[in-house]
Scaffold this motif. Structure first.
Motif, mmCIF file in Angstrom:
data_model
loop_
_atom_site.group_PDB
_atom_site.id
_atom_site.type_symbol
_atom_site.label_atom_id
_atom_site.label_comp_id
_atom_site.label_asym_id
_atom_site.label_seq_id
_atom_site.Cartn_x
_atom_site.Cartn_y
_atom_site.Cartn_z
ATOM 1 N N SER A 94 51.827 9.015 64.656
ATOM 2 C CA SER A 94 50.761 8.699 63.772
ATOM 3 C C SER A 94 51.271 8.002 62.676
ATOM 4 O O SER A 94 50.764 7.683 61.620
ATOM 5 C CB SER A 94 49.674 9.723 63.304
ATOM 6 O OG SER A 94 48.998 10.472 64.260
ATOM 7 N N LEU A 95 52.650 7.613 62.546
ATOM 8 C CA LEU A 95 53.189 6.775 61.389
ATOM 9 C C LEU A 95 52.655 5.278 61.270
ATOM 10 O O LEU A 95 53.015 4.827 60.093
ATOM 11 C CB LEU A 95 54.732 6.710 61.523
ATOM 12 C CG LEU A 95 55.387 8.196 61.446
ATOM 13 C CD1 LEU A 95 56.930 7.901 61.914
ATOM 14 C CD2 LEU A 95 55.525 8.818 59.997
ATOM 15 N N ASP A 96 52.155 4.933 62.331
ATOM 16 C CA ASP A 96 51.405 3.562 62.278
ATOM 17 C C ASP A 96 50.295 3.421 61.366
ATOM 18 O O ASP A 96 50.001 2.370 60.847
ATOM 19 C CB ASP A 96 50.977 2.956 63.536
ATOM 20 C CG ASP A 96 49.844 3.797 64.289
ATOM 21 O OD1 ASP A 96 50.158 5.005 64.129
ATOM 22 O OD2 ASP A 96 49.089 3.236 64.770
ATOM 23 N N GLU A 97 49.702 4.740 61.028
ATOM 24 C CA GLU A 97 48.582 4.753 60.224
ATOM 25 C C GLU A 97 48.818 4.654 58.591
ATOM 26 O O GLU A 97 48.074 4.628 57.752
ATOM 27 C CB GLU A 97 47.723 6.033 60.423
ATOM 28 C CG GLU A 97 47.711 6.294 62.039
ATOM 29 C CD GLU A 97 46.467 5.394 62.389
ATOM 30 O OE1 GLU A 97 45.797 4.739 61.394
ATOM 31 O OE2 GLU A 97 46.043 5.623 63.518
ATOM 32 N N LEU A 98 50.314 4.988 58.225
ATOM 33 C CA LEU A 98 50.632 5.154 57.036
ATOM 34 C C LEU A 98 50.189 3.884 55.874
ATOM 35 O O LEU A 98 50.084 4.066 54.836
ATOM 36 C CB LEU A 98 52.407 5.194 56.910
ATOM 37 C CG LEU A 98 52.776 6.578 57.194
ATOM 38 C CD1 LEU A 98 54.208 6.533 57.033
ATOM 39 C CD2 LEU A 98 52.252 7.747 56.540
ATOM 40 N N PRO A 99 50.265 2.878 56.224
ATOM 41 C CA PRO A 99 49.727 1.577 55.468
ATOM 42 C C PRO A 99 48.156 1.664 55.070
ATOM 43 O O PRO A 99 47.895 1.204 53.932
ATOM 44 C CB PRO A 99 49.848 0.295 56.335
ATOM 45 C CG PRO A 99 50.920 0.708 57.261
ATOM 46 C CD PRO A 99 50.882 2.169 57.698
ATOM 47 N N GLN A 100 47.631 2.615 55.743
ATOM 48 C CA GLN A 100 46.284 2.486 55.202
ATOM 49 C C GLN A 100 46.103 3.682 54.067
ATOM 50 O O GLN A 100 45.001 3.650 53.286
ATOM 51 C CB GLN A 100 45.501 3.701 56.304
ATOM 52 C CG GLN A 100 45.064 2.852 57.487
ATOM 53 C CD GLN A 100 44.722 3.793 58.692
ATOM 54 O OE1 GLN A 100 44.088 4.612 58.776
ATOM 55 N NE2 GLN A 100 45.287 3.418 59.690
ATOM 56 N N MET A 101 47.276 3.738 53.148
ATOM 57 C CA MET A 101 47.373 4.315 51.815
ATOM 58 C C MET A 101 46.965 3.393 50.984
ATOM 59 O O MET A 101 46.245 3.473 49.760
ATOM 60 C CB MET A 101 48.539 4.810 51.650
ATOM 61 C CG MET A 101 49.141 6.266 52.501
ATOM 62 S SD MET A 101 50.796 7.056 51.837
ATOM 63 C CE MET A 101 51.838 5.813 52.395
ATOM 64 N N PHE A 102 47.125 2.087 51.515
ATOM 65 C CA PHE A 102 46.750 1.192 50.357
ATOM 66 C C PHE A 102 45.169 0.964 50.581
ATOM 67 O O PHE A 102 44.608 0.485 49.664
ATOM 68 C CB PHE A 102 47.399 -0.323 51.134
ATOM 69 C CG PHE A 102 48.913 -0.395 50.636
ATOM 70 C CD1 PHE A 102 49.170 -0.432 49.269
ATOM 71 C CD2 PHE A 102 49.968 0.021 51.554
ATOM 72 C CE1 PHE A 102 50.806 -0.535 48.914
ATOM 73 C CE2 PHE A 102 51.322 0.119 51.335
ATOM 74 C CZ PHE A 102 51.690 -0.255 50.212
ATOM 75 N N ASN A 183 49.018 19.245 63.560
ATOM 76 C CA ASN A 183 48.460 18.458 64.965
ATOM 77 C C ASN A 183 49.602 17.108 64.970
ATOM 78 O O ASN A 183 49.740 17.205 66.219
ATOM 79 C CB ASN A 183 47.137 17.979 64.868
ATOM 80 C CG ASN A 183 45.979 18.940 64.866
ATOM 81 O OD1 ASN A 183 46.296 20.337 65.173
ATOM 82 N ND2 ASN A 183 44.875 18.581 64.982
ATOM 83 N N VAL A 184 49.965 16.626 64.019
ATOM 84 C CA VAL A 184 51.014 15.399 64.110
ATOM 85 C C VAL A 184 52.172 16.017 64.619
ATOM 86 O O VAL A 184 52.987 15.484 65.470
ATOM 87 C CB VAL A 184 50.933 14.889 62.802
ATOM 88 C CG1 VAL A 184 52.162 13.833 62.738
ATOM 89 C CG2 VAL A 184 49.669 13.974 62.491
ATOM 90 N N LEU A 185 52.755 16.962 63.952
ATOM 91 C CA LEU A 185 53.852 17.720 64.332
ATOM 92 C C LEU A 185 53.733 18.238 65.835
ATOM 93 O O LEU A 185 54.762 17.930 66.523
ATOM 94 C CB LEU A 185 54.206 18.889 63.227
ATOM 95 C CG LEU A 185 54.459 18.576 61.956
ATOM 96 C CD1 LEU A 185 54.540 19.932 61.153
ATOM 97 C CD2 LEU A 185 55.723 17.646 61.948
ATOM 98 N N HIS A 186 52.763 18.486 66.359
ATOM 99 C CA HIS A 186 52.677 19.121 67.642
ATOM 100 C C HIS A 186 52.047 17.884 68.579
ATOM 101 O O HIS A 186 51.996 18.260 69.940
ATOM 102 C CB HIS A 186 51.686 20.185 67.741
ATOM 103 C CG HIS A 186 52.568 21.680 67.197
ATOM 104 N ND1 HIS A 186 52.172 21.929 65.784
ATOM 105 C CD2 HIS A 186 53.172 22.344 67.502
ATOM 106 C CE1 HIS A 186 52.680 23.036 65.248
ATOM 107 N NE2 HIS A 186 53.582 23.306 66.455
ATOM 108 N N GLU A 187 51.570 16.704 68.312
ATOM 109 C CA GLU A 187 51.115 15.658 69.067
ATOM 110 C C GLU A 187 50.068 16.149 69.628
ATOM 111 O O GLU A 187 49.804 15.690 70.638
ATOM 112 C CB GLU A 187 52.212 15.220 69.748
ATOM 113 C CG GLU A 187 53.347 14.242 69.074
ATOM 114 C CD GLU A 187 54.494 13.861 70.181
ATOM 115 O OE1 GLU A 187 54.246 13.876 71.289
ATOM 116 O OE2 GLU A 187 55.520 13.871 69.698
ATOM 117 N N ASP A 188 49.000 16.829 69.014
ATOM 118 C CA ASP A 188 47.944 17.585 69.590
ATOM 119 C C ASP A 188 47.042 16.407 69.481
ATOM 120 O O ASP A 188 46.579 15.716 68.739
ATOM 121 C CB ASP A 188 47.449 18.696 68.897
ATOM 122 C CG ASP A 188 48.332 19.820 69.078
ATOM 123 O OD1 ASP A 188 49.040 19.960 69.756
ATOM 124 O OD2 ASP A 188 48.159 20.981 68.127
#
Length: 198
Positions: A94-102, A183-188
Motif C-alpha cells: 500500500s505504499l503507492d497510496e502515500l502521495p494521497q497525503m497531499f 492489516n498493511v503489515l500482514h497484507e490482509d
C-alpha cells in the motif's frame, strides 16, 4: 464538533507531519518508479469526493504508462501483465497510496473515510447513496478497508461505508487507523486485481 472541525484539523496536522517525516521514503520510491519503467512517477485519476464532486487522486504509478487509467483494476483483462516490478511491491504494501497525503492536506480527502470511487463506478456510487456515505470526505483508509478491502463485493463495501457514516467518531477513526497499520503489515484483504463487482 469532531465531524465539523476537529477531524479536518487532525487531517491537516497528520498529513503535513507525514509528508515531512516520510519525505526521504517518498523520494526513494519516486526514484525507483522512474527507473523501473518509462513514464511519470505519479498517477492521477478522477475520483468521487464529498457530495459526489470530483477530484484528482494522487498515487505512485504502479502500472505501465499505456495502461487504461479509468478502468478499475479488476476489470482489466490481464492486470498482472500491466503491473511493473516496483508496482507489485508498492501495491502489496500500500505504499503507492502515500502521495494521497497531499490530497488530505488540500482537504480533498481525509485520513479515514470511505475509499474514493472512480468517477465511472456507478454501481458503487449508487449503493453508497443508500447509506449517505457519499456525503463524507473520502479517506486514505476506511471501515470497509479494514474489514475485507479487495475481498468485499460492492454491496457489502457500501454497507460498511454506511455504518461508518452513521457512527463516525474520533474513537472509531483511531480504531480504523491502527487496524489499517496491522492489516498493511500482514497484507490482509489484498487481492491483486480485486474481487469487487465480480
Amino acid at each position: 464538533m469532531y465531524r465539523r472541525g476537529i477531524k479536518r484539523a487532525l487531517d491537516f496536522i497528520l498529513s503535513l507531519c507525514g509528508i515531512v517525516v516520510l519525505s526521504p521514503v517518498l523520494a526513494v520510491i519516486a526514484l525507483w518508479v522512474k527507473l523501473d519503467s518509462p513514464g511519470p512517477v505519479f498517477f492521477r485519476q478522477k475520483r468521487v469526493g464529498k457530495d459526489k464532486t470530483f477530484f484528482s487522486i494522487l498515487k505512485f504509478r504502479t502500472m505501465y504508462a499505456d495502461t487504461p487509467k479509468d478502468v478499475p483494476t479488476h476489470l482489466l483483462k490481464n492486470p498482472d501483465a500491466m503491473i511493473t516490478r516496483s508496482g507489485r511491491f508498492l501495491r502489496r504494501t500500500s505504499l503507492d497510496e502515500l502521495p494521497q497525503m497531499f490530497n488530505i492536506l488540500r482537504g480533498q480527502m481525509s485520513v479515514v473515510g470511505p475509499r474514493p470511487a472512480l468517477w465511472n463506478q456507478d454501481d458503487l456510487i449508487a449503493e453508497r447513496d443508500k447509506y449517505g456515505a457519499n456525503a463524507l470526505v473520502p479517506g486514505l483508509t476506511g471501515y470497509a478497508q479494514v474489514n475485507g478491502r479487495d475481498e468485499l463485493p460492492i454491496p457489502v463495501k457500501a454497507e460498511l461505508d454506511g455504518y461508518y457514516a452513521s457512527h463516525l467518531s474520533f474513537v472509531l477513526d483511531v480504531k480504523i487507523f491502527f487496524k489499517t497499520i496491522a492489516n498493511v503489515l500482514h497484507e490482509d484483504g489484498v487481492v491483486e486485481g480485486g474481487t469487487q463487482g465480480k
